[in-house]
Scaffold this active site. Structure first.
Site, PDB file in Angstrom:
ATOM      1  CE  LYS A  68       5.150  -3.010   3.500  1.00 43.78           C
ATOM      2  NZ  LYS A  68       5.074  -3.163   2.381  1.00 43.78           N
TER       3      LYS A  68
ATOM      4  N   GLY B  92       0.461  -1.000   0.219  1.00 41.72           N
ATOM      5  CA  GLY B  92      -0.469   0.078  -0.239  1.00 41.72           C
ATOM      6  C   GLY B  92       0.382   1.108  -0.354  1.00 41.72           C
ATOM      7  CB  SER B  93       0.102   4.619  -2.194  1.00 42.19           C
ATOM      8  OG  SER B  93       0.755   3.998  -3.244  1.00 42.19           O
ATOM      9  N   GLY B  94       1.853   5.049   0.893  1.00 43.65           N
ATOM     10  CA  GLY B  94       1.728   5.835   2.721  1.00 43.65           C
ATOM     11  C   GLY B  94       2.444   5.539   3.371  1.00 43.65           C
ATOM     12  CG  HIS B  95       4.136   1.959   4.068  1.00 45.87           C
ATOM     13  ND1 HIS B  95       3.829   2.483   4.918  1.00 45.87           N
ATOM     14  CD2 HIS B  95       2.793   0.851   3.386  1.00 45.87           C
ATOM     15  CE1 HIS B  95       2.044   2.030   5.215  1.00 45.87           C
ATOM     16  NE2 HIS B  95       1.971   1.125   4.181  1.00 45.87           N
TER      17      HIS B  95
ATOM     18  CG  HIS C 115      -0.469  -0.708   7.050  1.00 48.62           C
ATOM     19  ND1 HIS C 115       0.328  -1.707   7.546  1.00 48.62           N
ATOM     20  CD2 HIS C 115      -0.899  -0.315   5.803  1.00 48.62           C
ATOM     21  CE1 HIS C 115       0.771  -1.833   6.302  1.00 48.62           C
ATOM     22  NE2 HIS C 115       0.075  -1.948   5.766  1.00 48.62           N
TER      23      HIS C 115
ATOM     24  CG  ASP D 217       1.182  -6.206   0.993  1.00 49.51           C
ATOM     25  OD1 ASP D 217      -0.147  -6.126   1.273  1.00 49.51           O
ATOM     26  OD2 ASP D 217       1.829  -5.677   1.002  1.00 49.51           O
TER      27      ASP D 217
END
Length: 332
Positions: free
Chosen positions: A105, A54-57, A219, A110
């Site tokens: 991860k 997921g994006s945001g990292h 998250h 995932d």
């Protein structure tokens, strides 16, 4: 909510256009599949290394695409796994004839989607091996996982196995090396605040002015306990002790990684690193390499994490090898 965005639904797409505009000398972007890949992919006779989530990292994972690290990264929506078609597209982009390693991860979506992509690749004659990063000592199971979460060690792993692939090692060798890194790395994180997902428009959890969350993931999920805030020295103890209790690092050489969660200034991260280093010295753990900064974040969360990797000579050689990415660059 105050965010520098155009529209909530376009955050990931717009960001990837920005990545391409800023780093076109290193990467290109498959905008149909939200895949960041190195501009010289596929590299002939080299194992391809891909990761994603997921994006945001950010800068994980797209910021680590380039020479000496990842060949491609799949960007899901914020805190949401990419779909198998994205990963399969990445496999085809980077396969140079010697197979592909998936770095995954340990989050349920995932793992499932990367497994499906590996099956799709195999049907097309692309050999894929997968490794699952599960370094978080905070909780055994979480909202997003069966087993431990994959967090800060992912950055160190991508650097080390990326260098091995760049040196021409074969897929079996690179996969075995990855498993050795995973077996020798542990992490623990904490938060001073929750993070705000644009689609939600409010923080993922609330903390009083004198509270911290210990054992958080990446998250926006809460940790294993809420405590009164203490000094940097006290917080370092909260993070390092569970790591040392989980794996015997005494007498070892380590790479020590103090990571910011997105909103913590570097001045505070260096204060934390100093406290971590003092604890390790007192415990007979020798820090031979380090990394300090925001490398695997949780949007605008304030806080930090600590990762320790018990590193042998080969890992240190590969850590020092040249890397040219948006997020890490040295030696060339």
């Amino acid at each position: 909510m105050k965010k520098l965005i155009n529209a909530v639904d376009d955050v990931v797409k717009d960001s990837l256009f920005g990545v391409e505009a800023a780093h076109s000398d290193i990467v290109a972007v498959d905008h149909d599949n939200n895949v960041v890949y190195r501009i010289d992919a596929p590299v002939a006779n080299k194992v391809g290394i891909i990761s994603g989530g997921g994006s945001g990292h950010e800068p994980l994972h797209g910021g680590f695409v380039g020479l000496g690290m990842l060949d491609a990264a799949c960007a899901g929506e914020i805190f949401t796994s990419p779909v198998p078609d994205q990963m399969f597209a990445a496999d085809k982009l980077v396969d140079g004839g010697r197979g592909v390693l998936h770095i995954v991860k340990n989050y349920t979506g995932d793992v499932m989607n990367f497994d499906m992509a590996a099956e799709m690749a195999a049907a097309e004659g692309i050999r894929v091996e997968s490794v699952v990063v599960d370094d978080d000592v905070a909780v055994q199971d979480s909202l997003y996982t069966a087993g431990r979460r994959g967090v800060g060690l992912t950055v160190l792993l991508e650097k080390i196995v990326g260098a091995a692939a760049e040196e021409g090692k074969d897929l079996d060798y690179v996969a075995d090396l990855a498993k050795r890194v995973i077996a020798n790395g542990r992490s623990m994180g904490m938060a001073l605040s929750g993070c705000t997902v644009p689609a939600a428009g409010k923080p993922s959890f609330e903390l009083a002015d004198d509270e911290i969350e210990v054992g958080i993931g990446i998250h926006g999920e809460p940790g294993r306990e809420r405590r009164q805030i203490g000094t940097a020295a006290e917080i370092a103890q909260m993070l390092v002790r569970p790591i040392l209790d989980d794996l015997d690092y005494r007498g070892s050489e380590v790479i020590a990684f103090v990571n910011g969660m997105g909103a913590t200034p570097l001045i505070e991260l260096y204060i934390m690193y100093n406290e971590v280093a003092k604890i390790l010295q007192a415990e007979g753990v020798r820090v031979v390499r380090n990394l300090v900064g925001n490398y695997i974040t949780s949007l605008d969360m304030a806080g930090c994490s600590v990762t320790l990797l018990r590193a042998d000579d080969e890992m240190l050689h590969l850590w020092d090898a040249p890397v040219v990415t948006a997020g890490l660059r040295w030696g060339k």
